[in-house]
Write a protein that holds these residues in place. Structure first.
Motif, short mmCIF file in Angstrom:
data_model
loop_
_atom_site.label_atom_id
_atom_site.label_comp_id
_atom_site.label_asym_id
_atom_site.label_seq_id
_atom_site.Cartn_x
_atom_site.Cartn_y
_atom_site.Cartn_z
N ALA A 183 0.81 -1.22 0.00
CA ALA A 183 0.00 0.00 0.00
C ALA A 183 0.85 1.26 0.00
O ALA A 183 0.47 2.27 -0.62
CB ALA A 183 -0.93 -0.01 1.21
N SER A 184 1.97 1.25 0.69
CA SER A 184 2.77 2.47 0.84
C SER A 184 3.37 2.92 -0.48
O SER A 184 3.82 4.07 -0.59
CB SER A 184 3.89 2.25 1.86
N ARG A 185 3.37 2.07 -1.50
CA ARG A 185 3.85 2.49 -2.82
C ARG A 185 2.95 3.56 -3.41
O ARG A 185 3.38 4.35 -4.26
CB ARG A 185 3.90 1.29 -3.77
N HIS A 186 1.70 3.61 -2.99
CA HIS A 186 0.76 4.62 -3.47
C HIS A 186 0.78 5.87 -2.60
O HIS A 186 0.13 6.86 -2.95
CB HIS A 186 -0.67 4.07 -3.47
N ILE A 187 1.47 5.81 -1.46
CA ILE A 187 1.37 6.90 -0.48
C ILE A 187 2.74 7.51 -0.26
O ILE A 187 3.53 7.02 0.56
CB ILE A 187 0.80 6.37 0.86
N ARG A 188 3.04 8.56 -0.96
CA ARG A 188 4.33 9.24 -0.82
C ARG A 188 4.19 10.38 0.17
O ARG A 188 4.23 11.56 -0.19
CB ARG A 188 4.79 9.75 -2.19
N ARG A 189 3.95 10.04 1.42
CA ARG A 189 3.75 11.05 2.46
C ARG A 189 4.70 10.80 3.62
O ARG A 189 5.45 9.82 3.63
CB ARG A 189 2.31 11.03 2.94
N SER A 190 4.66 11.69 4.59
CA SER A 190 5.54 11.58 5.75
C SER A 190 5.19 10.37 6.60
O SER A 190 4.11 9.78 6.46
CB SER A 190 5.44 12.85 6.60
N PHE A 191 6.10 10.04 7.51
CA PHE A 191 5.87 8.93 8.43
C PHE A 191 4.58 9.11 9.20
O PHE A 191 3.79 8.18 9.37
CB PHE A 191 7.06 8.81 9.39
N PHE A 192 4.32 10.33 9.69
CA PHE A 192 3.16 10.56 10.54
C PHE A 192 1.86 10.44 9.77
O PHE A 192 0.85 9.95 10.31
CB PHE A 192 3.27 11.92 11.22
N THR A 199 0.82 1.69 18.57
CA THR A 199 2.22 1.26 18.65
C THR A 199 2.56 0.24 17.57
O THR A 199 3.64 0.30 16.97
CB THR A 199 2.52 0.67 20.04
N MET A 200 1.63 -0.70 17.32
CA MET A 200 1.88 -1.68 16.26
C MET A 200 1.99 -1.00 14.90
O MET A 200 2.86 -1.33 14.08
CB MET A 200 0.78 -2.74 16.24
N CYS A 201 1.10 -0.04 14.64
CA CYS A 201 1.12 0.66 13.35
C CYS A 201 2.41 1.46 13.18
O CYS A 201 2.97 1.53 12.08
CB CYS A 201 -0.09 1.57 13.24
N ALA A 202 2.88 2.08 14.26
CA ALA A 202 4.13 2.83 14.18
C ALA A 202 5.29 1.91 13.81
O ALA A 202 6.14 2.27 12.98
CB ALA A 202 4.40 3.53 15.52
N MET A 203 5.35 0.74 14.44
CA MET A 203 6.41 -0.20 14.12
C MET A 203 6.32 -0.68 12.67
O MET A 203 7.34 -0.79 11.97
CB MET A 203 6.35 -1.41 15.07
N VAL A 204 5.11 -0.95 12.21
CA VAL A 204 4.92 -1.44 10.84
C VAL A 204 5.34 -0.38 9.82
O VAL A 204 6.07 -0.68 8.86
CB VAL A 204 3.45 -1.85 10.62
N VAL A 205 4.91 0.85 10.01
CA VAL A 205 5.24 1.92 9.07
C VAL A 205 6.75 2.19 9.06
O VAL A 205 7.35 2.40 8.01
CB VAL A 205 4.47 3.21 9.42
N ALA A 206 7.38 2.14 10.24
CA ALA A 206 8.82 2.41 10.32
C ALA A 206 9.64 1.30 9.69
O ALA A 206 10.67 1.56 9.04
CB ALA A 206 9.22 2.59 11.78
N ALA A 207 9.20 0.07 9.84
CA ALA A 207 10.01 -1.07 9.39
C ALA A 207 9.74 -1.51 7.97
O ALA A 207 10.65 -2.00 7.28
CB ALA A 207 9.79 -2.25 10.33
N SER A 208 8.52 -1.36 7.49
CA SER A 208 8.14 -1.97 6.21
C SER A 208 9.01 -1.55 5.02
O SER A 208 9.29 -2.39 4.16
CB SER A 208 6.66 -1.71 5.91
N PRO A 209 9.48 -0.30 4.92
CA PRO A 209 10.31 0.05 3.76
C PRO A 209 11.64 -0.70 3.71
O PRO A 209 12.27 -0.79 2.65
CB PRO A 209 10.54 1.56 3.93
N HIS A 210 12.07 -1.24 4.84
CA HIS A 210 13.38 -1.88 4.91
C HIS A 210 13.30 -3.41 4.83
O HIS A 210 14.33 -4.08 4.89
CB HIS A 210 14.06 -1.49 6.23
#
Length: 290
Positions: A69-78, A125-136
């Protein structure tokens, strides 16, 4: 591969499909509960290792979803964090529906919504971890390791800390806790109407997931439906839960499987019907434009 945008959707068909999806998906649970007499599961049977395993599967599904999904969303982490939090909490029915129905059926409105805050914080907290880690995370084994680590942190660190932090508040609010519940079986329209209306929450979230990932799923229509269904059922924490519950609950295996399985079937119906809605509305639009 097509890209799903608002211009490619035939909105009358799309909205009609969403309405049917919400009604039919929730009716799976309603019929099993009211007509077939299948009881609600007693979630107290789940041990901590079981909760860890279920959460690991759920987080793995979230990682896979957000990697796509994040491939469609070029926005900030927050912004991404907020969007994933909304989708996940709505799909889990805890942003509004769960506390609303709890308050509605017990008249303990304040307690219902305040006691729901720790659940929302856990999801955040789970969503924060997922968003931070998924690009890597680019390989399957990395996703598996990350999901295991995140599930361990959520189960053994964040959840206990959040519960501990809210313990004084919940103790102070003990007098506001529900003393009884007036919503009893068989449910009448006074319960079914708000239940069906509030089911718009997970329906909208499921549609949002579909719009973000549908064009990236397998090209084969059958495999696309299978992949999407597994993704939704896993995010709704129903991939392992029915089988673990059936193994742990008192009584024989099949009644236990049916008790928790009614929610798995509801999630499956929600996923399949959402997929049909997306395929139907977009395919019809493409034909009309040819």
């Amino acid at each position: 591969m097509m890209t799903i945008t608002s211009e490619r959707i035939r909105w009358p068909l799309f909205c009609f499909g969403m309405l049917l999806t919400a009604i039919c998906a929730l009716s799976v649970h309603t019929v099993m509960l009211q007509a077939l007499g299948i009881p609600f599961p007693d979630l107290a049977v789940f041990t901590t290792p079981c909760r860890f395993a279920m959460r690991a599967v759920q987080i793995l599904a979230l990682l896979v979803f957000w990697r796509v999904a994040s491939r469609h969303i070029r926005r900030s982490f927050f912004v991404q964090w907020g969007l994933l939090f909304l989708i996940f909490s709505m799909l889990a029915e805890v942003l509004f529906r769960a506390p609303f129905m709890a308050g509605y059926c017990t008249n303990a409105w304040v307690f219902a919504f305040v006691s729901n805050i720790p659940t929302l914080l856990g999801i955040a907290t789970m969503c924060a971890m997922v968003v931070a880690a998924s690009p890597h995370l680019r390989r399957p084994w990395q996703l598996l390791v990350a999901a295991t680590i995140m599930a361990a942190l959520a189960t053994f660190a964040f959840s206990p800390l959040i519960s501990m932090a809210f313990a004084p508040l919940m103790k102070a609010m003990a007098s506001l806790a529900p003393q009884s519940e007036w919503c009893t079986l068989p449910y009448g329209l006074n319960v079914l109407v708000p239940a069906y209306l509030s089911f718009a929450e997970p329906t909208l979230a499921c549609v949002a997931v579909a719009l973000l990932v549908w064009d990236k799923l397998p090209a084969s229509r059958a495999m696309r439906f299978v992949a999407f269904s597994v993704l939704i059922v896993a995010i709704k924490n129903q991939l392992l839960t029915p089988f673990l519950y059936a193994a742990l609950a008192k009584g024989s295996f099949l009644p236990g499987l049916a008790s928790e399985g009614q929610f798995a079937l509801e999630a499956l119906a929600l996923a399949v019907l959402t997929g049909v809605t997306v395929e139907w509305s977009i395919r019809r639009f493409k034909r009309a434009s040819n």
